[in-house]
Design a protein around this motif. Structure first.
Motif, PDB file in Angstrom:
ATOM      1  N   ALA A  19      -1.077  -3.607   9.527  1.00 65.45           N
ATOM      2  CA  ALA A  19      -0.269  -2.785   8.801  1.00 65.45           C
ATOM      3  C   ALA A  19       1.248  -3.595   9.222  1.00 65.45           C
ATOM      4  O   ALA A  19       1.755  -3.297  10.402  1.00 65.45           O
ATOM      5  CB  ALA A  19      -0.115  -1.136   9.193  1.00 65.45           C
ATOM      6  N   ASP A  70      -0.488  -4.540   3.726  1.00 64.58           N
ATOM      7  CA  ASP A  70      -1.509  -4.930   4.418  1.00 64.58           C
ATOM      8  C   ASP A  70      -1.536  -6.484   4.454  1.00 64.58           C
ATOM      9  O   ASP A  70      -1.460  -7.102   3.504  1.00 64.58           O
ATOM     10  CB  ASP A  70      -2.996  -4.460   3.731  1.00 64.58           C
ATOM     11  CG  ASP A  70      -4.108  -5.038   4.359  1.00 64.58           C
ATOM     12  OD1 ASP A  70      -4.206  -4.921   5.459  1.00 64.58           O
ATOM     13  OD2 ASP A  70      -4.925  -5.413   3.737  1.00 64.58           O
ATOM     14  N   CYS A  71      -1.584  -6.966   5.712  1.00 67.38           N
ATOM     15  CA  CYS A  71      -1.664  -8.433   5.846  1.00 67.38           C
ATOM     16  C   CYS A  71      -2.905  -8.778   6.691  1.00 67.38           C
ATOM     17  O   CYS A  71      -2.953  -8.619   7.737  1.00 67.38           O
ATOM     18  CB  CYS A  71      -0.304  -8.921   6.596  1.00 67.38           C
ATOM     19  SG  CYS A  71      -0.255 -10.679   6.948  1.00 67.38           S
ATOM     20  N   GLY A  88      -5.497  -7.017   7.417  1.00 65.81           N
ATOM     21  CA  GLY A  88      -5.998  -5.711   7.840  1.00 65.81           C
ATOM     22  C   GLY A  88      -4.766  -5.215   9.043  1.00 65.81           C
ATOM     23  O   GLY A  88      -5.047  -4.308   9.818  1.00 65.81           O
ATOM     24  N   VAL A 113      -6.070  -0.539   6.258  1.00 65.83           N
ATOM     25  CA  VAL A 113      -4.792  -0.822   6.855  1.00 65.83           C
ATOM     26  C   VAL A 113      -4.799  -0.381   8.117  1.00 65.83           C
ATOM     27  O   VAL A 113      -5.381   1.001   8.354  1.00 65.83           O
ATOM     28  CB  VAL A 113      -3.533  -0.441   6.166  1.00 65.83           C
ATOM     29  CG1 VAL A 113      -2.203  -0.436   6.785  1.00 65.83           C
ATOM     30  CG2 VAL A 113      -3.429  -0.888   4.691  1.00 65.83           C
ATOM     31  N   VAL A 145       0.851  -1.422  -0.148  1.00 66.35           N
ATOM     32  CA  VAL A 145      -0.137  -0.069  -0.073  1.00 66.35           C
ATOM     33  C   VAL A 145       0.858   1.238  -0.125  1.00 66.35           C
ATOM     34  O   VAL A 145       0.170   2.295  -0.100  1.00 66.35           O
ATOM     35  CB  VAL A 145      -1.139   0.030   1.086  1.00 66.35           C
ATOM     36  CG1 VAL A 145      -1.895  -1.208   1.281  1.00 66.35           C
ATOM     37  CG2 VAL A 145      -0.202   0.066   2.572  1.00 66.35           C
TER      38      VAL A 145
END
Length: 638
Positions: free
Chosen positions: A414, A409-410, A412, A504, A395
């Motif tokens: 950061a 983003d993983c 939701g 994020v 992002v």
């Protein structure tokens, strides 16, 4: 430290420095600087250094390592008791203590070799032997002297004393402590030589490990003692037939003079195995070894090929850390590989992120666990416990003190993904900049392999990633170079123009972060500048009060104790200052260093949403109970 000189055994350096007169010892650091700047010529196993127009210095290194004091010869009139021999040994890299047997320094008799820790399944030592206790005291005193002096004051003489203590510890059956002491000396030389690869945090960690081992060894018993002692060599156990699938390869480039490549593979059950090719060298070897064939059984594959292919191995032998043996009884043939989205590699990404982080933090307790306690070359100690297999969406970027890193983003969360190595010869930074352009291609998903780094925010070092336009291929970010043509030219299919990426989670603001850096900064300052830096009057009371306001009462007490022990100086009946109590200061510093490490792990776990299990006694790296710490705003208090 001169990379052009061959590695010298610790006992040789200690012997040559001990033979110097007090007058020559005062000139040793200047001699080291002079030797480091002189021309070097290598002819086979002999390295010649032109000290001046009339004097040559020779280092004979059969097998690549100087193992005897007589192997360093000087042509000056004062030889063999000249300054040049000791300066050359002090300027050369420190040899791995496990590479070859070392002679004991004749100026101080060493204890007889004591039996090392019992092998797995064998009898467990009940308590430390007298030789091990004496070695622990020598290590503690030498490490405390280094901490007292700081980087600028820890010259060749103090380094030689620590190398002598490391040699004594090795003879006493303490390879783990010996290896960490050598790591301290190597980091000191890198710091004093302005090596760009030097990291103050690495030196702090190595010095903390030495002091902790010296503190705990005399009191440890049973399994804890065996874990603290360590093993000289990793045992290899038969593992039958294996079907291995290449996962990725990463370069190895250390400040100790080792370089190469470690190739990661995965068997059908999801267990990770490594095939390392690491030897003395620099950045050129780290990059060149990717295309140099590594023999496993009857098959020779380059790390670049093996990371994308597979192996069928019979008669396999594997170490506890997952290193694949290449003995005479091993048979292997090349086989097909597998995509990261196919079995069995896909199951690595199927593990929940919180479970992966918990596994990594459970094995990251400052010192290696009992099964990872041997003194090994770089590349042998990576068992994969700290690897993370993540599905991310890039992002953007975020600026840190060490440079820009990816913000991804993983699920939701950061996550900051930083370059695994800063050396300009490796393509980590360049590849990271190109991957940052994927933020404009909304919805582009990547699978990555990263190594967890404990931090108050979710953070990891990026090692490999799936290809941006070919999901069935991957890129080894330390070996392969991405091009702009490898990036998608348009937004991902199915994504409307201008669509926003997944939400994020925003990082915690500075006001919500626990101010652990106040204590960590003082811990690092002591290593850098020595005890006297903390003895100056300053803002100690406001800092301790701020820590207490955030609920970190123990941190405040440790900070106050650290300053008090640094400034305390007793006087004799005539009012003259007595030497500082280096032992008490070292104990206060060790408590603060262990506390900050434990807080970092707790904050990292909270950032990832992970609950840390209590470590086993043999793996504990602190002298008291684990601090139950949660950052403000997340609930809980210390």
């Amino acid at each position: 430290m001169s990379p052009h000189l061959p590695p010298v055994s610790p006992a040789v350096t200690a012997q040559l420095v001990a033979a110097l007169s007090p007058r020559l010892r005062k000139r040793l650091d200047a001699g080291v600087a002079k030797i480091g700047g002189r021309p070097v010529v290598r002819e086979g196993d002999v390295v010649r250094v032109a000290v001046d127009d009339d004097t040559d210095l020779e280092l004979h290194a059969p097998g690549g390592v100087v193992t005897r004091a007589e192997a360093i010869r000087c042509g000056c009139l004062l030889a063999p008791d000249c300054l040049h021999r000791a300066a050359a040994a002090s300027a050369a890299p420190v040899a791995d203590p496990a590479e070859s047997p070392e002679p004991a320094p004749p100026s101080a008799p060493s204890p007889a070799p004591a039996p090392g820790p019992a092998p797995a399944g064998g009898p467990v030592p009940a308590s430390a032997t007298p030789a091990q206790r004496a070695a622990a005291v020598a290590l503690r005193d030498a490490a405390a002297a280094v901490l007292e002096a700081g980087i600028d004051g820890a010259g060749a003489v103090l380094q030689a004393e620590l190398l002598r203590a490391a040699h004594t510890a090795r003879l006493a059956g303490l390879p783990r402590a010996a290896g960490r002491a050598v790591a301290v000396v190597t980091a000191l030389r890198a710091a004093r030589g302005a090596d760009p690869a030097h990291r103050l945090s690495d030196l702090t960690a190595a010095l903390r490990d030495v002091l902790f081992l010296a503190h705990r060894l005399p009191e440890a018993t049973g399994p804890e003692l065996a874990a603290l002692c360590g093993r000289v060599r990793q045992p290899y156990a038969p593992d039958g037939s294996l079907r291995l699938y290449g996962l990725f390869a990463e370069p190895v480039l250390t400040t100790t003079g080792y370089a190469g490549t470690v190739t990661w593979t995965c068997d059908a059950s999801g267990r990770l195995c490594t095939v390392p090719d690491v030897a003395p060298g620099g950045a050129d070897r780290a990059m060149g070894s990717a295309d140099r064939a590594v023999r496993v059984g009857d098959t020779a594959l380059t790390p670049r090929e093996l990371s994308r292919a597979g192996l069928a191995v019979s008669g396999a032998t594997v170490s506890p850390t997952g290193r694949l043996g290449a003995g005479a009884g091993v048979r292997a043939v090349r086989a097909s590989g597998a995509s990261w989205h196919a079995e069995p590699l896909d199951r690595l990404w199927a593990v929940p992120v919180a479970e992966q982080v918990g596994r990594a933090l459970a094995g990251d307790v400052g010192l290696p666990s009992a099964d990872d306690a041997a003194v090994r070359k770089p590349g042998d100690d990576r068992d994969g416990q700290d690897l993370l297999f993540l599905d991310i969406t890039v992002v953007g970027t975020v600026q840190e003190a060490a440079g820009a890193c990816l913000l991804a983003d993983c699920d939701g969360l950061a996550v900051r993904l930083a370059a695994a190595h800063d050396d300009p010869a490796l393509p980590h930074r360049e590849n990271l900049r190109l991957l940052a352009l994927l933020a404009s291609a909304r919805g582009t998903r990547l699978r990555v392999v990263a190594r967890l780094t404990p931090a108050p925010l979710p953070r990891a070092l990026l090692l490999a990633a799936s290809h941006p336009t070919d999901p069935d291929a991957h890129v080894d970010l330390g070996l392969d170079r991405l091009r702009r043509a490898d990036l998608p030219a348009t937004p991902a299919p199915g994504t409307a123009p201008g669509a926003r990426s997944a939400p994020v989670a925003q990082p915690a603001s500075a006001a919500d972060e626990a101010p652990v850096h106040l204590l960590r900064r003082r811990v690092h300052q002591a290593v850098s500048g020595g005890r006297r830096v903390l003895a100056f009057p300053g803002s100690r009371e406001p800092e301790a009060a701020r820590l207490r306001r955030y609920g970190l009462g123990t941190a405040g007490e440790l900070l106050a104790e650290l300053h008090d022990t640094a400034a305390q100086r007793a006087r004799d009946p005539f009012g003259r200052l007595l030497p500082a109590d280096t032992g008490r200061f070292a104990r206060a510093w060790l408590g603060a260093a262990l506390y900050t490490e434990e807080v970092d792990r707790a904050l990292c776990a909270a950032a990832w949403g992970v609950s840390l299990p209590e470590p086993a006694p043999a793996d504990r790296t602190r002298t008291g109970p684990a601090p139950a710490i949660a950052p403000p705003g997340r609930g809980g208090s210390p």
